[in-house]
Every structure is written in structure tokens, then in C-alpha cells.
Write a protein that holds these residues in place. Sequence first.
Motif, PDB file in Angstrom:
ATOM      1  N   THR A   2       1.136   0.325   7.870  1.00 30.39           N
ATOM      2  CA  THR A   2       0.632  -0.985   9.065  1.00 30.39           C
ATOM      3  C   THR A   2      -0.402  -0.339   9.936  1.00 30.39           C
ATOM      4  OG1 THR A   2       2.798  -2.704   8.526  1.00 30.39           O
ATOM      5  CG2 THR A   2       1.059  -2.772   9.991  1.00 30.39           C
ATOM      6  N   ALA A  28      -1.878  -7.460   4.012  1.00 36.21           N
ATOM      7  CA  ALA A  28      -0.457  -8.074   4.613  1.00 36.21           C
ATOM      8  C   ALA A  28      -0.042  -5.960   3.815  1.00 36.21           C
ATOM      9  CB  ALA A  28       0.460  -8.695   3.919  1.00 36.21           C
ATOM     10  N   CYS A  33       1.499  -3.514   0.581  1.00 31.78           N
ATOM     11  CA  CYS A  33       0.369  -3.616   0.718  1.00 31.78           C
ATOM     12  C   CYS A  33      -0.088  -4.246   0.155  1.00 31.78           C
ATOM     13  CB  CYS A  33      -0.160  -2.369   1.178  1.00 31.78           C
ATOM     14  SG  CYS A  33       0.598  -1.485   2.351  1.00 31.78           S
TER      15      CYS A  33
END
Length: 48
Positions: A2, A28, A33
Amino acid sequence: MTRTVRDAIERIGRDCPRLAEHLSSSVATGTWCTYSPSAPVTWRTGER
């Protein structure tokens, strides 16, 4: 993962804020992912 993706989007935003906004709302991260834009996107590059 992230942090890496968010850092990359931030760097993109320095040169192309509109793309960074799009990616921020379409990417996201987490267990998976994903890239899920809210509307279909037609990508165009500088090459034709």
C-alpha cells in the motif's frame, strides 16, 4: 504494498495531478491490489 503504491501515485501527481486523482480513486490495495475506475477509460499515449 500500500505504501509503495501510494508513494508512486504521489510522485505521479507532481507531474500529472489529474492522473494521480484518477489513480487515487481507482486503485485499492490490501489483500488484493485492484484497479477499478468508476467509468470506462480509454488510454492514449504520446505514440500514435
